[in-house]
Design a protein around this motif. Structure first.
Motif, PDB file in Angstrom:
ATOM      1  N   VAL A 274      -4.317  11.766  -5.096  1.00 33.55           N
ATOM      2  CA  VAL A 274      -5.040  12.714  -4.232  1.00 33.55           C
ATOM      3  C   VAL A 274      -4.787  12.434  -2.752  1.00 33.55           C
ATOM      4  CG1 VAL A 274      -6.844  13.075  -5.958  1.00 33.55           C
ATOM      5  CG2 VAL A 274      -7.164  11.333  -4.198  1.00 33.55           C
ATOM      6  N   ASN A 275      -4.251  11.263  -2.426  1.00 25.50           N
ATOM      7  CA  ASN A 275      -3.975  10.934  -1.027  1.00 25.50           C
ATOM      8  C   ASN A 275      -2.507  11.111  -0.648  1.00 25.50           C
ATOM      9  OD1 ASN A 275      -6.507   9.749   0.337  1.00 25.50           O
ATOM     10  ND2 ASN A 275      -6.500   8.738  -1.653  1.00 25.50           N
ATOM     11  N   LEU A 276      -1.690  11.593  -1.573  1.00 27.09           N
ATOM     12  CA  LEU A 276      -0.276  11.762  -1.281  1.00 27.09           C
ATOM     13  C   LEU A 276      -0.018  13.058  -0.508  1.00 27.09           C
ATOM     14  CD1 LEU A 276       1.508  10.618  -4.563  1.00 27.09           C
ATOM     15  CD2 LEU A 276       1.294   9.382  -2.421  1.00 27.09           C
TER      16      LEU A 276
ATOM     17  N   ALA B 133       0.842  -1.198   0.000  1.00 28.91           N
ATOM     18  CA  ALA B 133       0.000   0.000   0.000  1.00 28.91           C
ATOM     19  C   ALA B 133       0.874   1.242   0.000  1.00 28.91           C
ATOM     20  CB  ALA B 133      -0.908   0.019   1.239  1.00 28.91           C
ATOM     21  N   VAL B 134       0.678   2.094  -0.999  1.00 26.66           N
ATOM     22  CA  VAL B 134       1.396   3.357  -1.046  1.00 26.66           C
ATOM     23  C   VAL B 134       1.006   4.179   0.177  1.00 26.66           C
ATOM     24  CG1 VAL B 134       1.715   5.493  -2.346  1.00 26.66           C
ATOM     25  CG2 VAL B 134       1.452   3.318  -3.556  1.00 26.66           C
ATOM     26  N   PRO B 135       1.979   4.778   0.875  1.00 27.41           N
ATOM     27  CA  PRO B 135       1.638   5.599   2.043  1.00 27.41           C
ATOM     28  C   PRO B 135       0.583   6.641   1.702  1.00 27.41           C
ATOM     29  CG  PRO B 135       3.992   5.275   1.932  1.00 27.41           C
ATOM     30  CD  PRO B 135       3.423   4.679   0.668  1.00 27.41           C
ATOM     31  N   GLY B 136      -0.388   6.784   2.579  1.00 27.44           N
ATOM     32  CA  GLY B 136      -1.508   7.678   2.322  1.00 27.44           C
ATOM     33  C   GLY B 136      -2.700   6.957   1.742  1.00 27.44           C
ATOM     34  N   THR B 137      -2.514   5.688   1.379  1.00 32.66           N
ATOM     35  CA  THR B 137      -3.618   4.894   0.845  1.00 32.66           C
ATOM     36  C   THR B 137      -3.748   3.619   1.689  1.00 32.66           C
ATOM     37  OG1 THR B 137      -2.259   3.630  -0.707  1.00 32.66           O
ATOM     38  CG2 THR B 137      -3.114   5.749  -1.465  1.00 32.66           C
ATOM     39  N   TYR B 138      -4.813   2.857   1.435  1.00 31.48           N
ATOM     40  CA  TYR B 138      -5.032   1.617   2.163  1.00 31.48           C
ATOM     41  C   TYR B 138      -5.431   0.546   1.159  1.00 31.48           C
ATOM     42  CZ  TYR B 138      -6.763  -1.715   5.609  1.00 31.48           C
ATOM     43  OH  TYR B 138      -6.953  -2.846   6.374  1.00 31.48           O
ATOM     44  N   THR B 139      -4.648  -0.502   1.092  1.00 34.72           N
ATOM     45  CA  THR B 139      -4.950  -1.608   0.189  1.00 34.72           C
ATOM     46  C   THR B 139      -5.830  -2.616   0.915  1.00 34.72           C
ATOM     47  OG1 THR B 139      -2.839  -1.336  -0.932  1.00 34.72           O
ATOM     48  CG2 THR B 139      -3.994  -3.418  -1.267  1.00 34.72           C
TER      49      THR B 139
ATOM     50  N   ASN C  40       2.848  16.121 -13.313  1.00 35.27           N
ATOM     51  CA  ASN C  40       3.016  15.179 -14.413  1.00 35.27           C
ATOM     52  C   ASN C  40       3.985  14.061 -14.062  1.00 35.27           C
ATOM     53  OD1 ASN C  40       1.202  16.338 -16.196  1.00 35.27           O
ATOM     54  ND2 ASN C  40       2.721  17.699 -17.089  1.00 35.27           N
ATOM     55  N   HIS C  41       5.082  14.434 -13.400  1.00 29.14           N
ATOM     56  CA  HIS C  41       6.058  13.404 -13.050  1.00 29.14           C
ATOM     57  C   HIS C  41       5.484  12.398 -12.058  1.00 29.14           C
ATOM     58  CE1 HIS C  41       9.772  11.409 -12.055  1.00 29.14           C
ATOM     59  NE2 HIS C  41       9.525  11.643 -10.773  1.00 29.14           N
ATOM     60  N   LEU C  42       4.770  12.882 -11.048  1.00 27.45           N
ATOM     61  CA  LEU C  42       4.198  11.965 -10.058  1.00 27.45           C
ATOM     62  C   LEU C  42       3.128  11.071 -10.674  1.00 27.45           C
ATOM     63  CD1 LEU C  42       4.011  14.201  -6.874  1.00 27.45           C
ATOM     64  CD2 LEU C  42       5.280  12.067  -7.122  1.00 27.45           C
ATOM     65  N   LEU C  43       2.282  11.630 -11.534  1.00 28.95           N
ATOM     66  CA  LEU C  43       1.241  10.812 -12.166  1.00 28.95           C
ATOM     67  C   LEU C  43       1.867   9.740 -13.049  1.00 28.95           C
ATOM     68  CD1 LEU C  43      -1.477  13.456 -13.143  1.00 28.95           C
ATOM     69  CD2 LEU C  43      -1.362  12.003 -11.115  1.00 28.95           C
ATOM     70  N   LYS C  44       2.941  10.093 -13.750  1.00 26.01           N
ATOM     71  CA  LYS C  44       3.634   9.108 -14.579  1.00 26.01           C
ATOM     72  C   LYS C  44       4.223   7.994 -13.708  1.00 26.01           C
ATOM     73  CE  LYS C  44       7.988   8.522 -16.985  1.00 26.01           C
ATOM     74  NZ  LYS C  44       9.269   9.150 -17.334  1.00 26.01           N
ATOM     75  N   THR C  45       4.826   8.372 -12.571  1.00 27.22           N
ATOM     76  CA  THR C  45       5.439   7.386 -11.676  1.00 27.22           C
ATOM     77  C   THR C  45       4.391   6.448 -11.090  1.00 27.22           C
ATOM     78  OG1 THR C  45       7.145   9.009 -11.117  1.00 27.22           O
ATOM     79  CG2 THR C  45       6.919   7.108  -9.658  1.00 27.22           C
ATOM     80  N   ILE C  46       3.263   7.010 -10.668  1.00 23.69           N
ATOM     81  CA  ILE C  46       2.182   6.183 -10.115  1.00 23.69           C
ATOM     82  C   ILE C  46       1.637   5.241 -11.182  1.00 23.69           C
ATOM     83  CG2 ILE C  46      -0.124   6.230  -9.100  1.00 23.69           C
ATOM     84  CD1 ILE C  46       0.633   9.032  -7.985  1.00 23.69           C
ATOM     85  N   ALA C  47       1.454   5.760 -12.399  1.00 19.93           N
ATOM     86  CA  ALA C  47       0.925   4.935 -13.489  1.00 19.93           C
ATOM     87  C   ALA C  47       1.877   3.793 -13.814  1.00 19.93           C
ATOM     88  CB  ALA C  47       0.679   5.795 -14.723  1.00 19.93           C
TER      89      ALA C  47
ATOM     90  N   GLY D 226       5.504  12.278  -2.371  1.00 17.20           N
ATOM     91  CA  GLY D 226       4.412  13.136  -2.816  1.00 17.20           C
ATOM     92  C   GLY D 226       4.897  14.449  -3.382  1.00 17.20           C
ATOM     93  N   TRP D 227       4.051  15.477  -3.265  1.00 13.64           N
ATOM     94  CA  TRP D 227       4.389  16.805  -3.767  1.00 13.64           C
ATOM     95  C   TRP D 227       5.236  17.554  -2.746  1.00 13.64           C
ATOM     96  CZ3 TRP D 227       0.152  14.441  -5.681  1.00 13.64           C
ATOM     97  CH2 TRP D 227      -0.202  14.670  -7.023  1.00 13.64           C
TER      98      TRP D 227
END
Length: 494
Positions: free
Chosen positions: A297-299, A169-175, A267-274, A259-260
């Motif tokens: 949005v949870n980062l 689970a990415v920090p800030g999220t819950y899997t 753009n860089h963060l969205l690319k990395t997450i994708a 995160g930010w």
């Protein structure tokens, strides 16, 4: 009897019906429940906006037009094994394998189980009741390793374990753990089975009677020991299989976790997450776009620094589609060759080149910021520690020494000071002009062996001797210092 954990704990009243109350106590985690109309092939939907209340759970369970299922919290007092009707582990395919599964479970202290038919499809759910709650992920690992030790492969549509060994689970999220349907719902085809797999009862009260008998028969000390061993095995396995792919995964996670931290990073963060979603989560299409959006949005720093919040869904979708063209799920067949300049179709860059370019960009950004803040140290060790603290691995750093190391990197106020070259012009009475200094006589820095320590081939003492000697020549020779001698800086590098 299990209790609510922090996330699921609430003060909502239970149903007045005692069996309904027992159902809600046994399956207490009511976040992200799944629901469907009662049909042969359910179309499950997740109730994501709010947790289902205990009384609503009981009401939905009784409704013979609906099906309902739940997930697991961080602790659980049960597990179950799902055996698909058409899979190789079902008694109709191989009568001995269910016996083998039960025998395997006994090796970790699970000595009693409750077998039911899960639905009209004739799949089986083998419930594992426990006398009290244990750590969910540890129990999932223990059961999985126990079955795999007997050569039983965990696979969707064949043999599945609930709770599953869920993904990172990415920090800030819950899997969430995978969801399973509740047992013995009216008109669902679910029922207790006898030893010959014949329908025995549809009564939920009788189901809980068997549940209590099974829970009391478990060897909990043996199970807790197995859970501890499973966790250790899992950690050791990760250490043994550290590869370039693992390094890549750790780099992606570190960057996402940060995160930010400023404007212009969306753009860089969205690319990395994708990229993480495609390669390591195996996501695609709408599911990938939703993953990118929800993770972003949870980062940390999203609300403060992201200037595209009004269009984050659109941008997440765009980057999700782009990532699918460049990456593929780990272990699947590549979508393209490693040729960066293919004559056919899109010209794309191989993954190793993309990773290298991305690593260089990140190192440059950190170095630039440290320089601007006046916080960039002069020694290699201090620099490496500061840059690594930004989520860049040491291995990656030493692949790109030219971007930060004091011996290889020169930029702005943080470059290594080189001594001035001394040029002497002699004027003598002789007809033959003196030879100029050879290039080999120029005073420069050299490195000593493998220590990467700077050594000056000229010292202030030698320079003084040189000047004194030339001045002593009187009218026979003059020395003109082309550039003033500046105080030589001592190079101190660790």
């Amino acid at each position: 009897m299990s209790t609510y954990s922090n996330k699921s704990q609430c003060h909502d009243p239970f149903p007045s019906n005692l069996i309904g109350k027992r159902l809600c106590e046994t399956f207490p985690y009511l976040w992200n429940a799944i629901i469907s109309t009662n049909e042969t092939t359910p179309k499950w939907q997740t109730v994501a906006k709010y947790p289902i209340r205990p009384r609503i759970l009981w009401r939905e369970w009784k409704d013979n037009s609906k099906l309902i299922g739940v997930r697991f919290d961080s602790q659980t007092s049960y597990a179950l094994i799902d055996i698909d009707r058409n899979g190789q582990f079902h008694p109709y395919q191989n009568p001995e394998l269910l016996t083998l599964i039960r025998a395997a479970l006994e090796t970790i202290g699970i000595c009693r189980t409750v077998l039911i038919r899960s639905s009209w499809s004739e799949g089986l759910h083998l419930y594992i009741p426990l006398p009290h709650a244990v750590q969910t992920f540890g129990l999932a690992q223990a059961i999985k390793q126990c079955l795999e030790a007997q050569g039983l492969t965990i696979a969707q549509g064949q043999l599945e374990v609930f709770p599953n060994c869920k993904a990172y689970a990415v920090p800030g999220t819950y899997t969430e753990y995978n969801a399973h349907r509740l047992p013995l719902q009216p008109e669902s085809g679910s029922c207790l089975l006898d030893d010959d797999y014949n329908p025995l009862s549809h009564d939920l009260g009788q189901f809980f009677q068997q549940w209590d008998i099974a829970a009391a028969g478990q060897d909990l000390s043996e199970l807790m020991n197995a859970i501890a061993i499973a966790r250790t095995n899992n950690r050791n396995r990760r250490k043994r299989h550290t590869t370039i792919v693992e390094d890549w995964l750790q780099d992606l996670r570190a960057e996402i976790q940060e995160g930010w931290t400023d404007y212009g990073q969306t753009n860089h963060l969205l690319k990395t997450i994708a990229c993480h979603g495609v390669v390591f989560e195996g996501l695609k299409g709408d599911a990938l776009g939703e993953y990118v959006e929800q993770t972003a949005v949870n980062l940390p720093g999203y609300e403060e620094w992201c200037q595209h919040r009004h269009e984050i869904r659109m941008r997440s979708t765009v980057w999700a589609r782009s990532a699918e063209n460049y990456y593929w799920a780990l272990g699947s067949n590549p979508k393209r060759s490693g040729n960066a300049h293919s004559d056919e179709g899109e010209k794309v860059v191989p993954l190793n080149v993309l990773r290298s370019e991305d690593a260089q960009r990140r190192i440059k950004a950190v170095v630039s910021r440290l320089e601007q803040e006046g916080q960039f140290p002069s020694t290699a060790t201090a620099r490496a520690k500061l840059i690594a603290a930004e989520g860049i691995s040491t291995r990656t750093l030493y692949n790109h020494l030219e971007l930060w190391h004091p011996i290889h990197y020169q930029s702005g106020s943080c470059k290594t000071v080189q001594p001035e070259t001394i040029t002497a012009i002699f004027e003598a009475d002789s007809e033959d002009p003196p030879k100029s200094l050879e290039p080999s006589e120029e005073k420069r820095f050299y490195t000593e062996g493998k220590n990467m320590k700077g050594r000056m081939d000229n010292s202030p003492v030698l320079l003084a001797q040189l000047v004194f000697g030339l001045e002593s020549c009187g009218s026979e020779a003059r020395i003109h210092i082309v550039k003033p001698l500046e105080k030589l800086n001592e190079v101190n590098d660790s």
